[in-house]
Design an enzyme around this catalytic site. Structure first.
Site, PDB file in Angstrom:
ATOM      1  N   SER A   1      -4.916   7.662   4.707  1.00 25.43           N
ATOM      2  CA  SER A   1      -4.616   6.427   3.983  1.00 25.43           C
ATOM      3  C   SER A   1      -4.047   5.321   4.862  1.00 25.43           C
ATOM      4  CB  SER A   1      -3.659   6.722   2.825  1.00 25.43           C
ATOM      5  OG  SER A   1      -2.493   7.348   3.310  1.00 25.43           O
TER       6      SER A   1
ATOM      7  N   GLU B   1       6.926  -5.317  -4.444  1.00 21.72           N
ATOM      8  CA  GLU B   1       7.918  -4.395  -3.915  1.00 21.72           C
ATOM      9  C   GLU B   1       7.275  -3.662  -2.743  1.00 21.72           C
ATOM     10  OE1 GLU B   1       5.941  -3.690  -6.437  1.00 21.72           O
ATOM     11  OE2 GLU B   1       5.033  -1.862  -5.652  1.00 21.72           O
TER      12      GLU B   1
ATOM     13  N   LYS C   1      -3.735  -0.095   1.354  1.00 23.73           N
ATOM     14  CA  LYS C   1      -3.047  -1.011   0.430  1.00 23.73           C
ATOM     15  C   LYS C   1      -3.793  -2.337   0.256  1.00 23.73           C
ATOM     16  CE  LYS C   1       0.616   1.458  -0.614  1.00 23.73           C
ATOM     17  NZ  LYS C   1       0.761   1.974  -1.992  1.00 23.73           N
TER      18      LYS C   1
END
Lengths: 267, 397
Positions: free
Chosen positions: B376, B110, B88
């Site tokens: 990830s 969010e 991220k």
């Protein structure tokens, strides 16, 4: 001529402004909505705005979000709202405008929505998440069936977009009073009157203002600058709080009070 | 290269937002197209990615996992090793620098699992920006550790108690905030979803994953991989890995969350089992009822618990460029344990979905083929949730 245009023309001739009250269809149930709509029409509404409940109403504040949830729980689907509009049309002459998010309309089918809406006597649609850039397929379908695609304009739009919105909208242009979501506000932005005066210079269609307007005093303050005023959350909040005859009585009185400052010379 | 000027990937994508936001999206697109070509910005971003995020992340040959599966050579793209423990940060670093260049003083975001929230709060702290993170109350309950991390980083975590109280609702609330504060606030969307230009912009910032992986696999094996595998919620880690390989003869597999099973209706398999509609500003696949209301998603992995998916994935699905499959909560747990035991790595439950699919995929390939799995994120955040389930299982036996 479309019923919406007729209303604005008739009112204009009398120096009067339109009151456009909003309720969420199916909140708390479809029959109550029907009776509320009849009450609104009797008490001074010039155009009725019915909300189509949606699971994710991202332009709405807590009051209308909650109304949407109640209506969905009670089974108010988009086809049910169209049916309600059809029943209201049998009893009412005033323009009926549906306000709803794009996905339920897209799922129903744009062409089918426009055709059925016209058959039910719906005069226009406000779709808050469908800006000009994506609206062309819907606009064409709606216009072909004589249903007005009513666009929203915002304080952030800027003169160029306002002009385009004014050209492409039908019925009226819905000016969003604040940078924000729906919901009663104690105070409206001080620059609103100037923004509306500027908008008038840019567009020739009728202009209605909405979002945040909740009192007769606010309506009175805005009346000189617009052709119509939309009041939503302040009504929906009363629907949430009251029931039965008390509800109808209160809504009738409230709407009459909102309409009063819109009559010629505020009589 | 897609999207087109109006932000469409074939029929998908677009900008389905309130008029109030349209000028902001147009400005963002204009600024982004200008700034991304600016050599100074590129140098700045590259510097932060190297010195702060810790890139490049390794492409790790998972020898023991390969042996266990008994087929193709499995490589893991170790996004779990980047700062904050997930991919991220690639996106939030890019968007944070973009926001600063645009003169915005406040970031909002969010978050579902909390990974994107943590990554946004991190960048806000680093760049001296104010930060509010919207998070569903259900996710706050499930991801206490990440909530604490965000608060320690100086962000305000705003609990969202509407709808299913998860990622979808957090995104609604973030959009409402943005509509209200659009003039000075920058909205950091965490996935390749939302209105144009976000799917493009987030993809471009995440493409660093695939760019590195492509160079690394060529260096290590001398040839392209046979397959890329990544989990898909909104789809940013998958798109980041896939996109730089889009013109190569490489198979793409996106793994969605089948939750309790597709037939149970409790899943997040938007591409596998959903239908086309508009959610959060874009036309794509989504989970909905027959009347177009959005259905609640379910997954054990909070980062996959989302009823929509990025529009470019919808385009890849229809064009056949990528295949999309789904694995259940139970299979994902097996994937979690498999990697922990063979390689000593705890994967995020999201990434565990991609790992779980290897069991089905491996038999199709031999030792001359390689597969890259995007790891990830790391699994520390999920240890509590996994422990609860495993203890219940053990208790029942």
């Amino acid at each position: 001529m479309n019923r919406i245009a007729q209303v604005f023309r008739r009112l204009k001739a009398r120096g009067e402004k339109a009151l456009i009250p909003f309720i969420t269809a199916g909140d708390p149930d479809l029959e109550t909505s029907r009776r509320l709509a009849l009450t609104l029409a009797r008490s001074g509404a010039d155009i009725l705005e019915l909300g189509i409940p949606f699971s994710d109403p991202l332009a709405d504040g807590p009051t209308i979000q909650a109304a949407s949830q109640r209506a969905l729980k009670a089974g108010a689907t988009f086809p049910a709202v169209l049916e309600l509009a059809g029943r209201l049309r049998q009893d009412l002459d005033l323009p009926l405008v549906l306000m709803g998010y794009y996905n339920p309309i897209l799922q129903h089918g744009l062409e089918k929505t426009a055709r059925e809406a016209a058959e039910c006597g719906v005069d226009g649609f406000i779709i808050p998440d469908l800006p000009l850039e994506e609206a062309e397929p819907w606009r064409r379908a709606a216009v072909a069936h004589g249903v007005a695609p009513i666009f929203l304009a915002a304080p952030t739009s800027g003169p160029e977009r306002l002009r385009r919105l004014g050209r492409l909208t039908r019925g009226f242009l819905y000016y969003v009073s604040i940078t924000g979501i729906t919901g009663a506000r104690r105070e409206l932005p001080p620059e609103l009157a100037e923004a509306l005066r500027e908008l008038r210079r840019l567009v020739s269609c009728p202009v209605a203002v909405g979002f945040g307007i909740s009192t007769p005093e606010q309506v009175a303050g805005l009346a000189p600058y617009v052709d119509g005023v939309v009041v939503g959350s302040a009504i929906v909040e009363r629907v949430a709080r009251l029931q039965g005859e008390a509800l109808l009585q209160e809504i009738g009185d409230f709407v009459a009070a909102l309409k009063a400052p819109l009559r010629p010379s505020g009589a | 290269m897609l999207p087109d000027r109006r932000g469409h990937f074939g029929p998908y994508g677009g900008r389905f937002v309130p008029e109030t936001l349209m000028p902001a999206l147009l400005e963002l697109e204009r600024e982004y197209r200008r700034i991304r070509r600016d050599p100074e910005f590129r140098r700045e971003l590259a510097w932060y990615l190297r010195e702060y995020v810790g890139r490049p992340t390794p492409l790790y040959f998972a020898r023991h996992l390969t042996e266990r599966l008994g087929g193709p050579r499995v490589y893991l793209k170790r996004e779990d090793l980047s700062h904050t423990g997930a991919h991220k940060i690639n996106n939030t670093m890019g968007q944070g620098l973009l926001a600063r260049r645009m003169g915005k003083k406040r970031l909002i975001a969010e978050t579902g699992a909390g990974q994107h929230g943590v990554a946004t709060a991190t960048v806000a702290a680093l760049l001296g920006l104010e930060c509010d993170i919207y998070m569903g109350t259900e996710d706050i309950r499930r991801q206490r550790l990440n909530v604490m991390r965000m608060r320690l980083l100086g962000a305000r975590v705003v609990p969202v108690q509407s709808g299913s109280c998860t990622l979808k609702d957090a995104m609604n609330e973030a959009i409402r905030d943005w509509v209200t504060n659009v003039r000075h606030t920058y909205y950091v969307i965490g996935s390749v979803a939302g209105p144009h230009p976000y799917p493009m912009l987030v993809r471009d910032f995440q493409a660093v994953i695939g760019q590195e992986a492509r160079a690394q696999i060529l260096r290590q094996t001398g040839k392209l991989p046979a397959v890329l595998v990544a989990c898909v919620g909104g789809g940013s880690n998958a798109m980041g890995l896939f996109h730089p390989f889009r013109n190569d003869p490489v198979r793409f597999i996106g793994v969605e969350a089948a939750g309790h099973g597709l037939e149970s209706g409790q899943h997040s398999a938007t591409l596998v089992a959903g239908s086309v509609g508009v959610l959060h500003g874009a036309l794509s696949y989504l989970l909905q009822d027959p009347w177009g209301n959005i259905r609640e998603a379910h997954s054990l992995a909070p980062g996959l618990d989302y009823p929509g998916v990025g529009p470019e994935h919808a385009f890849f699905k229809d064009s056949g460029r990528a295949e999309y499959v789904a694995v259940t909560d139970e299979e994902a747990l097996e994937g979690f344990k498999l990697l922990a035991q063979t390689e000593g790595i705890l994967p995020a439950l999201e990434s565990a979905h991609a790992l779980a699919y290897l069991k089905r995929l491996a038999p199709e390939y031999g030792p001359e083929d390689s597969i890259i799995v995007n790891l990830s994120g790391r699994g520390d955040k999920d240890v509590e949730a996994v422990a609860d389930i495993l203890e219940k299982e053990l208790g029942g036996k």
